[in-house]
Write a protein that holds these residues in place. Structure first.
Motif, PDB file in Angstrom:
ATOM      1  N   THR A  95       0.812  -1.216   0.000  1.00 36.13           N
ATOM      2  CA  THR A  95       0.000   0.000   0.000  1.00 36.13           C
ATOM      3  C   THR A  95       0.845   1.265   0.000  1.00 36.13           C
ATOM      4  O   THR A  95       0.382   2.327   0.414  1.00 36.13           O
ATOM      5  CB  THR A  95      -0.953   0.009   1.214  1.00 36.13           C
ATOM      6  OG1 THR A  95      -0.186  -0.146   2.413  1.00 36.13           O
ATOM      7  CG2 THR A  95      -1.977  -1.118   1.107  1.00 36.13           C
ATOM      8  N   GLN A  96       2.082   1.154  -0.428  1.00 38.69           N
ATOM      9  CA  GLN A  96       2.941   2.320  -0.595  1.00 38.69           C
ATOM     10  C   GLN A  96       3.097   3.126   0.696  1.00 38.69           C
ATOM     11  O   GLN A  96       2.801   4.311   0.756  1.00 38.69           O
ATOM     12  CB  GLN A  96       2.404   3.208  -1.722  1.00 38.69           C
ATOM     13  CG  GLN A  96       2.222   2.486  -3.052  1.00 38.69           C
ATOM     14  CD  GLN A  96       3.517   1.854  -3.534  1.00 38.69           C
ATOM     15  OE1 GLN A  96       4.506   2.523  -3.751  1.00 38.69           O
ATOM     16  NE2 GLN A  96       3.503   0.539  -3.720  1.00 38.69           N
ATOM     17  N   GLY A  97       3.564   2.438   1.737  1.00 37.94           N
ATOM     18  CA  GLY A  97       3.964   3.141   2.941  1.00 37.94           C
ATOM     19  C   GLY A  97       3.038   3.071   4.131  1.00 37.94           C
ATOM     20  O   GLY A  97       3.426   3.468   5.240  1.00 37.94           O
ATOM     21  N   THR A  98       1.806   2.568   3.964  1.00 36.37           N
ATOM     22  CA  THR A  98       0.860   2.535   5.090  1.00 36.37           C
ATOM     23  C   THR A  98       0.717   1.141   5.688  1.00 36.37           C
ATOM     24  O   THR A  98      -0.223   0.886   6.439  1.00 36.37           O
ATOM     25  CB  THR A  98      -0.530   3.044   4.651  1.00 36.37           C
ATOM     26  OG1 THR A  98      -1.082   2.129   3.679  1.00 36.37           O
ATOM     27  CG2 THR A  98      -0.438   4.437   4.058  1.00 36.37           C
ATOM     28  N   GLU A  99       1.632   0.249   5.382  1.00 38.49           N
ATOM     29  CA  GLU A  99       1.500  -1.135   5.838  1.00 38.49           C
ATOM     30  C   GLU A  99       1.426  -1.251   7.353  1.00 38.49           C
ATOM     31  O   GLU A  99       0.631  -2.028   7.889  1.00 38.49           O
ATOM     32  CB  GLU A  99       2.668  -1.977   5.293  1.00 38.49           C
ATOM     33  CG  GLU A  99       2.605  -2.246   3.793  1.00 38.49           C
ATOM     34  CD  GLU A  99       3.142  -1.093   2.946  1.00 38.49           C
ATOM     35  OE1 GLU A  99       3.065  -1.188   1.716  1.00 38.49           O
ATOM     36  OE2 GLU A  99       3.650  -0.102   3.539  1.00 38.49           O
ATOM     37  N   LEU A 100       2.243  -0.479   8.077  1.00 38.39           N
ATOM     38  CA  LEU A 100       2.221  -0.570   9.537  1.00 38.39           C
ATOM     39  C   LEU A 100       0.883  -0.083  10.092  1.00 38.39           C
ATOM     40  O   LEU A 100       0.356  -0.658  11.052  1.00 38.39           O
ATOM     41  CB  LEU A 100       3.374   0.235  10.143  1.00 38.39           C
ATOM     42  CG  LEU A 100       3.474   0.198  11.676  1.00 38.39           C
ATOM     43  CD1 LEU A 100       3.576  -1.240  12.185  1.00 38.39           C
ATOM     44  CD2 LEU A 100       4.666   1.019  12.154  1.00 38.39           C
ATOM     45  N   ASP A 101       0.310   0.958   9.508  1.00 40.94           N
ATOM     46  CA  ASP A 101      -1.014   1.422   9.943  1.00 40.94           C
ATOM     47  C   ASP A 101      -2.040   0.305   9.793  1.00 40.94           C
ATOM     48  O   ASP A 101      -2.895   0.098  10.667  1.00 40.94           O
ATOM     49  CB  ASP A 101      -1.453   2.635   9.128  1.00 40.94           C
ATOM     50  CG  ASP A 101      -0.661   3.886   9.479  1.00 40.94           C
ATOM     51  OD1 ASP A 101      -0.123   3.947  10.597  1.00 40.94           O
ATOM     52  OD2 ASP A 101      -0.579   4.782   8.628  1.00 40.94           O
ATOM     53  N   ILE A 102      -1.974  -0.411   8.680  1.00 40.44           N
ATOM     54  CA  ILE A 102      -2.925  -1.502   8.441  1.00 40.44           C
ATOM     55  C   ILE A 102      -2.722  -2.618   9.459  1.00 40.44           C
ATOM     56  O   ILE A 102      -3.690  -3.183   9.989  1.00 40.44           O
ATOM     57  CB  ILE A 102      -2.771  -2.027   7.005  1.00 40.44           C
ATOM     58  CG1 ILE A 102      -3.138  -0.928   6.009  1.00 40.44           C
ATOM     59  CG2 ILE A 102      -3.628  -3.267   6.789  1.00 40.44           C
ATOM     60  CD1 ILE A 102      -2.840  -1.281   4.568  1.00 40.44           C
ATOM     61  N   LEU A 103      -1.486  -2.954   9.750  1.00 42.66           N
ATOM     62  CA  LEU A 103      -1.197  -3.995  10.735  1.00 42.66           C
ATOM     63  C   LEU A 103      -1.718  -3.593  12.110  1.00 42.66           C
ATOM     64  O   LEU A 103      -2.252  -4.426  12.846  1.00 42.66           O
ATOM     65  CB  LEU A 103       0.305  -4.259  10.785  1.00 42.66           C
ATOM     66  CG  LEU A 103       0.910  -4.884   9.522  1.00 42.66           C
ATOM     67  CD1 LEU A 103       2.435  -4.870   9.586  1.00 42.66           C
ATOM     68  CD2 LEU A 103       0.398  -6.309   9.316  1.00 42.66           C
ATOM     69  N   ARG A 104      -1.596  -2.333  12.450  1.00 42.63           N
ATOM     70  CA  ARG A 104      -2.133  -1.869  13.726  1.00 42.63           C
ATOM     71  C   ARG A 104      -3.648  -1.987  13.769  1.00 42.63           C
ATOM     72  O   ARG A 104      -4.235  -2.286  14.814  1.00 42.63           O
ATOM     73  CB  ARG A 104      -1.702  -0.429  13.972  1.00 42.63           C
ATOM     74  CG  ARG A 104      -0.228  -0.296  14.355  1.00 42.63           C
ATOM     75  CD  ARG A 104       0.230   1.138  14.377  1.00 42.63           C
ATOM     76  NE  ARG A 104       1.585   1.265  14.918  1.00 42.63           N
ATOM     77  CZ  ARG A 104       2.401   2.289  14.678  1.00 42.63           C
ATOM     78  NH1 ARG A 104       1.987   3.298  13.914  1.00 42.63           N
ATOM     79  NH2 ARG A 104       3.606   2.309  15.203  1.00 42.63           N
TER      80      ARG A 104
END
Length: 299
Positions: free
Chosen positions: A136-145
């Motif tokens: 997702t072009q940089g938002t992967e950690l937000d999604i994991l959270r």
């Protein structure tokens, strides 16, 4: 004959369709998330040999609305604005940098709805996810959270996540942060596939050519701890997770899951791995006789 259970896949950042796990396409239930309306509409017709449902939302840490930055090259669109200064600092010496800098430029913005994966799973009635793929072009950690509930309870077996070692977007989390979160949530890093086809630096001619090597971006594979699954579910979950890992190019970890957590003999492990990796055209399943025996033994 009883229908084989499907592998449940969540694809975050699904632009362009689903292409992983080519050997088991017919046995997948793919939930594809793509907030760009045009790209989302195109997903419905990308495959006709598997179950695919497109969801017109952006996965995020929480439910709400955010701005989608549409890049000149659609695959570089993101909920984060591009960091052009950092991009020039880290990649400016690449021969084709001007083309890449033009590709990542924002040409339009639009407001999109976001949803946390925990919220979606609860609303959609999805209890288990065998593979969570994020690009997702940089938002992967937000999604994991936003998927902390699913991840922390072991309801996701394998995570295949794009990671970056240098910033490309403003506010982007880099690999160390993603790794720390996954480790603290109970996952282990299995491997990271780097993208060796892009070389940074000046071209020095064939005489001084360097072999392909890792660059700033890769795809990390994280796996849950199978020993933490309930005994009643462990055999089937370990077999399904091993199947995913084998098709992601991780046969050694898949073999460990089958032997230690699904209880297969070495012969049956070899048989399963050979069947799964022989050809992308073969839709082989775990030996039925082995699963029947294992279920009887664990009953």
């Amino acid at each position: 004959m009883t229908e084989r259970p499907r592998l449940v896949v969540v694809d975050g950042g699904a632009r362009g369709g689903w292409h992983l796990l080519p050997g088991v396409q017919a046995h997948l239930e793919v939930h594809a998330f793509e907030p760009d309306p045009v790209a989302c509409a195109a997903l419905v017709s990308t495959r006709d040999d598997m179950t695919l449902r497109a969801w017109p939302w952006a996965l995020d840490a929480a439910d709400g609305r955010r701005t989608l930055h549409l890049a000149r090259h659609p695959s570089m669109s993101s909920l984060l604005a591009p960091d052009l200064e950092a991009y020039a600092r880290h990649f400016g010496r690449m021969l084709d940098y001007p083309a890449w800098a033009r590709a990542i430029e924002t040409v339009a913005t639009c407001e999109v709805e976001t949803i946390a994966l925990d919220t979606w799973a609860r609303q959609a009635g999805v209890r288990r996810v065998h593979l969570l793929k994020l690009d997702t072009q940089g938002t992967e950690l937000d999604i994991l959270r936003g998927a902390h509930g699913l991840l922390g309870s072991g309801d996701v077996a394998v995570v295949y996540c794009e990671v970056s070692f240098l910033p490309v977007y403003r506010g982007q989390a880099l690999f160390p942060e993603v790794h720390r979160f996954m480790r603290d949530t109970g996952f282990s890093l299995v491997d990271c596939h780097f993208h060796p086809h892009r070389r940074m630096g000046h071209h020095l001619g064939a005489r001084y050519a360097e072999p392909p090597r890792w660059t700033a971006v890769g795809d990390a594979v994280f796996a849950w701890r199978p020993e933490c699954w309930d005994a009643s579910d462990r055999v089937d979950l370990a077999a399904a997770g091993a199947r995913v890992l084998a098709h992601l190019g991780q046969p050694r970890t898949a073999a460990t899951w089958l032997a230690r957590h699904a209880g297969l003999s070495r012969r049956d492990v070899d048989f399963a791995l050979a069947a799964w990796t022989a050809s992308a055209r073969r839709h082989a399943a775990l030996p039925r006789r082995a699963l029947r025996w294992l279920r009887r033994r664990s009953a």
